[in-house]
Design an enzyme around this catalytic site. Structure first.
Site, PDB file in Angstrom:
ATOM      1  N   HIS A 292       7.901  35.905 -24.451  1.00  0.00           N
ATOM      2  CA  HIS A 292       7.069  36.814 -23.655  1.00  0.00           C
ATOM      3  C   HIS A 292       7.692  37.050 -22.266  1.00  0.00           C
ATOM      4  O   HIS A 292       7.801  38.185 -21.811  1.00  0.00           O
ATOM      5  CB  HIS A 292       5.664  36.222 -23.552  1.00  0.00           C
ATOM      6  CG  HIS A 292       4.798  36.864 -22.524  1.00  0.00           C
ATOM      7  ND1 HIS A 292       4.367  38.176 -22.612  1.00  0.00           N
ATOM      8  CD2 HIS A 292       4.276  36.387 -21.355  1.00  0.00           C
ATOM      9  CE1 HIS A 292       3.622  38.463 -21.553  1.00  0.00           C
ATOM     10  NE2 HIS A 292       3.555  37.399 -20.775  1.00  0.00           N
ATOM     11  N   HIS A 297       8.359  40.378 -19.345  1.00  0.00           N
ATOM     12  CA  HIS A 297       8.322  40.425 -17.873  1.00  0.00           C
ATOM     13  C   HIS A 297       9.668  40.710 -17.218  1.00  0.00           C
ATOM     14  O   HIS A 297       9.756  41.526 -16.307  1.00  0.00           O
ATOM     15  CB  HIS A 297       7.780  39.106 -17.318  1.00  0.00           C
ATOM     16  CG  HIS A 297       6.309  38.937 -17.511  1.00  0.00           C
ATOM     17  ND1 HIS A 297       5.373  39.754 -16.898  1.00  0.00           N
ATOM     18  CD2 HIS A 297       5.591  38.049 -18.251  1.00  0.00           C
ATOM     19  CE1 HIS A 297       4.151  39.377 -17.247  1.00  0.00           C
ATOM     20  NE2 HIS A 297       4.252  38.344 -18.080  1.00  0.00           N
ATOM     21  N   SER A 356       6.277  42.172 -25.462  1.00  0.00           N
ATOM     22  CA  SER A 356       6.796  40.960 -26.109  1.00  0.00           C
ATOM     23  C   SER A 356       6.096  40.670 -27.434  1.00  0.00           C
ATOM     24  O   SER A 356       6.304  39.637 -28.043  1.00  0.00           O
ATOM     25  CB  SER A 356       6.628  39.756 -25.179  1.00  0.00           C
ATOM     26  OG  SER A 356       5.261  39.500 -24.943  1.00  0.00           O
TER      27      SER A 356
HETATM   28  N1  NLE Z   1       0.655  38.431 -26.602  1.00  0.00           N
HETATM   29  C1  NLE Z   1       1.875  38.230 -25.883  1.00  0.00           C
HETATM   30  C2  NLE Z   1       3.019  37.919 -26.864  1.00  0.00           C
HETATM   31  O1  NLE Z   1       2.773  37.747 -28.026  1.00  0.00           O
HETATM   32  O2  NLE Z   1       4.154  37.859 -26.441  1.00  0.00           O
HETATM   33  C3  NLE Z   1       1.758  37.115 -24.860  1.00  0.00           C
HETATM   34  C4  NLE Z   1       0.675  37.396 -23.862  1.00  0.00           C
HETATM   35  C5  NLE Z   1       0.591  36.385 -22.736  1.00  0.00           C
HETATM   36  C6  NLE Z   1      -0.495  36.717 -21.778  1.00  0.00           C
HETATM   37 FE    FE Z   2       2.643  37.238 -18.823  1.00  0.00          FE
END
Ligand code: NLE
Ligand code: FE
Length: 435
Positions: A292, A297, A356
């Site tokens: 993620h 990010h 992500s």
């Molecule tokens: N749902 C996101 C993922 O699967 O990468 C992560 C979210 C974190 C707040």
């Molecule tokens: Fe985050």
């Protein structure tokens, strides 16, 4: 009997005032350390039991604690048991003020002391990470997603996975500002999970990710070892980001409290987890993991405009009340995590939680969820859950539009008795008192 009654009345008054004073001291002692030894202007009201003659001893105490009197005024008191009230405005350091208050409290000639305009008060300067190294104290975890505690967690029944999580979390707990971020030797299983997510997302990005993300992603592939069979290291990415936008990374052990997490953004620091999600659910994880952070990010943090927006959100959170933090965290949720923007008539994801997650990225831009125009007023109070895909997303006209709307909203809604700005030369948050 009369005299006794009078005494006990006086006793009662004294004990009330002592309690109040104690509260004040707790309040005062939450102030940031470096302020303790700078003399500041303070006004106190002293309630004298008898005439002004007892004031001589009080003056002596003020002098002992290096207080400089700027203004002095007395008047006859209305309160029973008090003859004269004296207002003293003085310049004194916080440490000396605390000791002076303690001494005065013990003096029998005083019924009460109250602090009036007080620049040392915590509402004006609550504790907050002033220097970037103070982020060493901003690592409080929310416990809800821990695989050790949560039966629903995909890693709950997997002993090996839990041990691995602990090992990686310890790296974060031991980390201190200024150290290189320890490199994790990822195992085959972890690299495989990364690869599955990576390849699937790479197919979606051209049609689902915003242009800022796509552009940065190409750079990361070139410069930071982003590829399906390699999990890049935070230290290398942090060095890359420092050059791009001044953002740096530090390792986090898991999901942090909103206050700590947002405070780090004020310093252009992004707290990143280093563990990998459980291999049984590669396409969506309810909690942050390094997939993620790195796929969602990091590319966004490489964009200069987005970096400004993230830092502004962080600066706004400093010294905010719990209610305000809740609102900032919710705005963060619907922008930095799950934000959607428009690009030439198409919806594109800029939120990391979408970028992500193969499953949610497809879901967000399908016709299933509700897409609303981004309005910080509404986004700040929109209820959400953090276990599954979102039902509602907010769409900004562009990243610039999201930032501009947030700024406006902030000006209208943030009531804070001080201003902050970031001094990048000293990596310090400067506080400007507004009074
Ligand atoms: N749902 C996101 C993922 O699967 O990468 C992560 C979210 C974190 C707040
Ligand atoms: Fe985050």
């Amino acid at each position: 009997i009369n005299k006794q009654a009078k005494n006990s009345l006086v006793e009662e008054q004294r004990s009330i005032s002592n309690d109040e004073l104690l509260e004040e001291e707790v309040f005062l002692s939450t102030v940031c350390d470096d302020d303790n030894n700078i003399p500041k202007t303070t006004s106190v009201i002293l309630m004298l039991r008898e005439g002004i003659s007892s004031f001589g001893r009080i003056l002596k105490s003020i002098e002992n604690f290096k207080g400089v009197i700027l203004h002095l005024e007395s008047r006859a008191a209305k309160k029973p048991g008090v003859q004269i009230e004296v207002l003293v405005t003085l310049e004194i350091t916080r440490n000396h003020l605390l000791n002076l208050l303690k001494t005065l409290r013990q003096s029998s000639s005083l019924v009460d002391v109250s602090v009036l305009t007080e620049q040392h008060l915590s509402i004006k300067a609550p504790w907050l990470p002033r220097h970037i190294s103070d982020l060493d104290h901003c690592n409080h975890l929310m416990t809800k997603f821990e695989p050790d505690l949560d039966q629903e967690h995909p890693g709950f029944a997997d002993k090996l996975y839990r041990a691995r999580r602990k090992e990686i979390a310890d790296v974060a707990f031991e980390y201190r500002h200024g150290q290189p971020i320890p490199r994790i030797q990822y195992n085959e299983d972890e690299i495989k999970t990364w690869g599955v997510v990576y390849n699937q997302l790479l197919n979606l990005f051209p049609t689902h990710a915003c242009k800022q993300h796509i552009q940065a992603f190409q750079m990361l592939e070139k410069e930071c070892g982003y590829k399906p069979d390699n999990i890049p290291q935070l230290e290398d990415i942090s060095n890359f980001l420092k050059k791009r936008t001044g953002f740096s990374l530090r390792p986090a052990a898991g999901l942090l409290t909103s206050r700590d997490f947002l405070a780090s953004l004020a310093h252009r620091v992004f707290q990143c987890t280093q563990y990998v999600r459980h291999s049984s659910s590669p396409n969506h994880s309810p909690e942050p993991d390094c997939i993620h952070e790195l796929l969602g990010h990091v590319p966004m943090l490489a964009d200069p405009e987005f970096a400004v927006f993230s830092q502004e959100l962080g600066l706004a959170s400093l010294g905010a009340t719990d209610d305000e933090i809740e609102k900032f965290a919710t705005i963060y949720w619907f922008t930095v995590e799950f934000g959607v923007c428009k690009e030439q008539g198409h919806s594109r994801a800029y939120g990391a939680g979408l970028l992500s997650s193969y499953g949610e990225l497809k879901h967000a831009l399908s016709s299933t969820p509700e897409l609303r125009s981004f309005d910080p007023n509404k986004a700040a109070i929109q209820p959400y859950q953090d276990q599954d895909y979102q039902d509602v997303y907010f769409v900004a006209e562009s990243l610039d539009d999201a930032r501009a709307k947030f700024r406006n909203w902030l000006t209208l809604n943030l009531r804070r008795p001080f201003e902050v700005y970031y001094n990048a030369f000293t990596q310090t948050v400067e506080i400007l008192d507004s009074i």
